[in-house]
Scaffold this motif. Structure first.
Motif, PDB file in Angstrom:
ATOM      1  N   THR A 214       0.849  -1.190   0.000  1.00 59.85           N
ATOM      2  CA  THR A 214       0.000   0.000   0.000  1.00 59.85           C
ATOM      3  C   THR A 214       0.887   1.244   0.000  1.00 59.85           C
ATOM      4  N   GLU A 215       0.245   2.399   0.062  1.00 62.90           N
ATOM      5  CA  GLU A 215       1.000   3.644   0.142  1.00 62.90           C
ATOM      6  C   GLU A 215       1.842   3.682   1.414  1.00 62.90           C
TER       7      GLU A 215
ATOM      8  N   SER B  39       7.836   6.185   4.155  1.00 65.67           N
ATOM      9  CA  SER B  39       7.269   7.426   4.678  1.00 65.67           C
ATOM     10  C   SER B  39       7.870   7.760   6.038  1.00 65.67           C
TER      11      SER B  39
ATOM     12  N   GLU C 173      -5.441   4.290   0.030  1.00 62.67           N
ATOM     13  CA  GLU C 173      -5.076   5.193  -1.052  1.00 62.67           C
ATOM     14  C   GLU C 173      -6.164   6.238  -1.262  1.00 62.67           C
TER      15      GLU C 173
ATOM     16  N   ARG D 190      10.202   7.952  -1.741  1.00 60.02           N
ATOM     17  CA  ARG D 190       8.979   8.647  -1.326  1.00 60.02           C
ATOM     18  C   ARG D 190       8.602   9.733  -2.335  1.00 60.02           C
TER      19      ARG D 190
ATOM     20  N   ARG E 263       5.424   7.113  -6.578  1.00 66.45           N
ATOM     21  CA  ARG E 263       4.018   7.395  -6.877  1.00 66.45           C
ATOM     22  C   ARG E 263       3.879   8.524  -7.887  1.00 66.45           C
ATOM     23  N   ARG E 264       4.736   9.551  -7.779  1.00 70.27           N
ATOM     24  CA  ARG E 264       4.633  10.685  -8.694  1.00 70.27           C
ATOM     25  C   ARG E 264       4.913  10.259 -10.128  1.00 70.27           C
TER      26      ARG E 264
ATOM     27  N   ASP F 237       4.590   7.231 -11.425  1.00 68.31           N
ATOM     28  CA  ASP F 237       3.517   6.364 -11.903  1.00 68.31           C
ATOM     29  C   ASP F 237       2.286   7.185 -12.276  1.00 68.31           C
ATOM     30  N   ASN F 238       1.912   8.142 -11.426  1.00 67.26           N
ATOM     31  CA  ASN F 238       0.751   8.994 -11.724  1.00 67.26           C
ATOM     32  C   ASN F 238       0.987   9.807 -12.987  1.00 67.26           C
TER      33      ASN F 238
ATOM     34  N   GLN G  35       4.852  -2.094  -5.672  1.00 70.55           N
ATOM     35  CA  GLN G  35       4.191  -0.794  -5.649  1.00 70.55           C
ATOM     36  C   GLN G  35       3.310  -0.574  -6.876  1.00 70.55           C
ATOM     37  N   LEU G  36       3.657  -1.191  -8.003  1.00 72.85           N
ATOM     38  CA  LEU G  36       2.852  -1.062  -9.209  1.00 72.85           C
ATOM     39  C   LEU G  36       1.816  -2.178  -9.323  1.00 72.85           C
TER      40      LEU G  36
ATOM     41  N   SER H  69      -1.012  -1.219  -7.166  1.00 70.53           N
ATOM     42  CA  SER H  69      -1.476   0.164  -7.289  1.00 70.53           C
ATOM     43  C   SER H  69      -2.973   0.173  -7.545  1.00 70.53           C
TER      44      SER H  69
END
Length: 840
Positions: free
Chosen positions: A214-215, A237, A272, A472, A476-477, A479-480, A503-504, A507
């Protein structure tokens, strides 16, 4: 009842006798003689091969009273008065196992499945994980300390030593970029961290563990030296995170898997932020682009430059390769320009030392630039609808050049990475805060240049970043940013490659269904490492690897890509069959001029407008024997399914497709139960089965009989595709099977819709493509000639010149040359409709 087949060299050979040795309640082994069956018809054994053999059948019956939950057994046999032989000595066969499943068994305590579980774990029992399963589901969670930059936070907890299991199956992190299958018996030792691990218990139930990232935290499964299962968490994180493992207990692995993945979706949804609506084709460039058929991207044959032209790439080689394809009559829909078209620094060094300098193609090999290249390709080859390019997630293998033109446009960051495919420890990338602008600019440039598709590679590098701060900021940045630009400029005509990082995989885009302003788009994602044409040992493993990864990836919001292959390779048909039953895209990478048209014609079918398409089953292919290891050298059986609407009387009476691949270097024989093809939940339906390799048709087969077996023999590099068609009933006791296109490996997937008017003995079929179309009819009077009163294509009669009727032992096979008929009649481009009226 257990049955064996013993094959004799000739009629004069001595008769066989055999004995079953099996374990009992107290672990003591006893023998049980087999008796010869004078009439083996009740066994319902059907042989696919054309080869004839002299076989005798023998059976014995095990008592089900006072038996253990699991029985082990082996065989010994002899001919005449010769010395007894044990099966494990003669054939190197391990002891067999029979598990007796208790249908009423329920388990509400996960702790009872393990010895010495960690009492500190938070284990929550929850109702079933999916409305389509009856599995019992738990969530196992633990806290993970926050990162202390540059170091991530870690935790590892003992789940425990699994009780009473006989086999296990896992998907491990084979490398940073890929997951791969592992199997074993009795005790588990994972050589790499796993995302999934399933145990076949001795009571016949399947206990599955799925590590959910997860995140908050990356979660994996490990084992220690004692064979205990561990859950491990990594937190990038700055706050305390939570790692989660979903456990599911089901009567089948598929049931447990579906429940676990559904619950994993719930876990991700809770952790998420909500997913935004994906807006596709919103830019002016895309709105003005007439080439925007997403179905062609999925369903068209692709040609890739990678194995064909290599990394020493230039536009002259591309133009020549396409001209050679045209001269050979090979129609492709998608053209993918792979590695080494880009503007890079450090010319002459290996790919890992080179970095990206500019969006535009290299001026050395591509003087026409990308726009000129794409325009020339489309002008000279009108059937090519999509032109795509390769790139790395950070631009190239070595990231961004700090001295290139792009470096002045974006904020850059120097990052350290863990060792992967190269020894380079650091490189320069665009900072995560500029990732969205980078992909907005890059994919906008591609679209303006006439490039409407892309292969995004090296995505695993996101997980290779050493620093928790970099991870961190970037994962995510990036991928988005990539997802948003792919939707906006390329309508999701993208391939996600080297992307099997947790992580992917977990997602929201892959686990959850996204809202779109059009049809639901599924991402094409590579399902394994590359096709290596020169590595002999890789080819059987490649098919096995993909088939077992698909056990999990079939549940994601993706179309699995089993990678390109070459049609003139010694394993070409083997690979071709695997790609067809995968349900994914098909990409060839032939050396120019080295093409096997016989193989290619089995991959694609022509359309009325002169283009072509592949025939993908609607349900992805995946292995049906997860616990069988590659080293056991058995058949790898890949089951797919194709949904067909057959009217109100035959809802979802689709076709089951089974690709069978010999994993042995020797000739191998197996008996295939029909239950491996299809979950026979509807009673009263009979089936016809056709072999693609031999063309033999077996009828009738019934799922109601647990004794229906198909005998298949395959040599080294051998394969077959067995398709199971429902027999549709007509008035007068006749039955008909719609076989689809006979020349294609998955020709059953050419059928889009069937309408049966049983009382009128009329059947109407809508097809996706042209070719040699087959109908099989059996029942009263099928030897009458002609069987069919009228046969039409789009309302016009098909003449006898384009019909072939073959009488078999069990029925009549009608072959229609639809492509020849279409040309003869000069029909307009329209829906392909065939209607047949059977004589009374």
């Amino acid at each position: 009842m257990l049955c064996i087949e013993l094959e004799k060299i000739d009629e004069e050979a001595e008769s066989w006798e055999a004995v079953l040795w099996h374990s009992g309640v107290n672990g003591q082994w006893t023998e049980l003689p087999f008796r010869h069956l004078d009439d083996a018809a009740d066994l319902n054994i059907h042989t696919v091969s054309n080869q004839k053999s002299i076989c005798s059948y023998h059976s014995c019956t095990l008592s089900t009273e006072s038996r253990p939950a699991q029985i082990q057994f082996t065989l010994r046999f002899r001919a005449g008065n010769q010395t007894w032989q044990w099966a494990k000595d003669a054939f190197r066969e391990q002891d067999g196992e029979i598990c007796f499943q208790d249908p009423g068994f329920e388990l509400h305590s996960l702790q009872s499945c393990f010895q010495n579980p960690d009492i500190a774990l938070n284990i929550t029992h929850t109702p079933g994980g999916s409305e389509n399963t009856t599995a019992t589901v738990w969530e196992i969670s633990d806290t993970v300390p926050g990162a202390e930059d540059p170091n991530s936070g870690y935790t590892a907890r003992r789940i425990g030593l699994p009780r009473t299991f006989s086999h296990w199956f896992a998907l491990v992190r084979h490398s940073t970029a890929w997951i791969a299958p592992r199997q074993g018996q009795n005790e588990i030792r994972l050589d790499e961290e796993a995302i999934l691990c399933s145990f076949l218990r001795k009571d016949g139930l399947h206990l599955l563990f799925l590590a959910v990232t997860t995140e908050d935290a990356l979660t994996t499964l490990k084992t220690n030296d004692h064979g205990e299962l561990l859950m491990a968490g990594k937190n990038d994180s700055l706050h305390i995170g939570r790692c989660v493992v979903v456990a599911a207990l089901g009567t089948t692995l598929e049931d447990a898997m579906a429940a676990a993945v559904a619950r994993a979706g719930d876990v991700v949804r809770r952790s998420e932020p909500p997913l935004p609506t994906v807006r596709t084709e919103t830019s002016e460039e895309v709105k003005n682009n007439p080439i925007k058929d997403s179905q062609a991207w999925f369903n068209g044959l692709t040609y890739c430059t990678w194995n064909a032209l290599g990394q020493d790439l230039d536009q002259g080689k591309i133009y020549n390769a396409l001209q050679v394809l045209l001269e050979h009559g090979i129609t492709i829909t998608n053209f993918l320009i792979d590695d080494n078209w880009q503007s890079l620094d450090h010319a002459g060094e290996n790919q890992f030392e080179r970095s990206w300098t500019d969006f535009e193609a290299s001026d050395i090999g591509f003087p026409d630039k990308l726009s000129g290249l794409a325009a020339t390709i489309r002008h000279n080859h009108p059937t090519i609808r999509h032109v795509g390019v390769w790139h790395g997630i950070f631009g190239y293998w070595g990231g961004f050049s700090p001295d290139g033109g792009l470096a002045r446009r974006y904020s850059l960051r120097s990052v350290n990475k863990e060792r992967d495919y190269c020894d380079r420890k650091s490189f320069t990338v665009v900072d995560g805060k500029d990732a969205a602008r980078l992909y907005e600019d890059f994919y906008g440039f591609l679209s303006r240049s006439g490039i409407d598709s892309a292969k995004a590679d090296t995505r695993y590098l996101l997980d290779c970043l050493s620093s928790s701060e970099d991870r961190r900021s970037m994962i995510r940045r990036y991928d988005n940013a990539w997802q948003a630009a792919s939707a906006k400029y390329l309508s999701m005509r993208v391939i996600s490659c080297m992307a099997m990082i947790p992580q992917l995989l977990f997602s929201p885009e892959l686990l959850l269904k996204r809202a779109t302003n059009g049809d639901q788009q599924r991402l094409i994602m590579r399902n394994s490492d590359d096709f290596f044409p020169e590595v002999e040992s890789s080819h059987l493993w490649h098919v096995f690897w993909n088939a077992h990864n698909a056990i999990f990836t079939q549940h994601l919001n993706i179309i699995a890509d089993w990678d390109m292959f070459q049609t003139t390779h010694e394993y070409s048909s083997f690979h071709a069959a695997a790609r067809c039953v995968s349900g994914g895209p098909i990409c060839i990478s032939d050396y120019p001029g080295k093409h096997d048209l016989t193989v290619i014609k089995q991959l694609v079918a022509n359309l009325p407008d002169g283009s072509s398409r592949i025939l993908r089953p609607s349900v992805m292919g995946r292995s049906v024997q997860s616990y069988t290891a590659h080293r056991e050298e058995r058949f790898c059986k890949v089951a797919a399914f194709h949904d067909i609407s057959c009217g109100e009387h035959w809802p979802r009476a689709g076709t089951a497709i089974m690709g069978v691949f010999n994993m042995s270097t020797q000739t191998h024989v197996e008996f295939l139960p029909l239950t491996e093809f299809l979950d026979f939940k509807r009673s009263g339906i009979e089936y016809a089965q056709r072999s693609h390799v031999t063309g033999n048709i077996i009828v009738p087969l019934s799922g109601a009989s647990t004794r229906s077996l198909v005998k298949l023999e395959l040599g080294h590099k051998g394969y077959d595709i067995l398709t199971l068609y429902p027999l549709l009933s007509l008035h007068g006791g006749r039955q008909i099977a719609v076989l689809g296109l006979l020349g294609q490996m998955t020709g059953a997937a050419a059928v889009a819709e069937v309408d049966v008017k049983a009382d009128d003995r009329v059947i109407s079929i809508r097809l996706k493509a042209l070719g040699s179309f087959g109908l099989f009819i059996r029942g009263a009077g099928y030897h009458a000639n002609p069987v069919f009163a009228t046969i039409t294509l789009c309302g016009t009669s098909i003449t006898d010149a384009f019909q072939t009727v073959e009488h078999t032992m069990n029925g009549v096979l009608l072959k229609l040359d639809l492509e020849g008929t279409w040309k003869e009649l000069s029909l307009a481009d329209q829906a392909i409709m065939v209607e047949a009226r059977i004589r009374g």
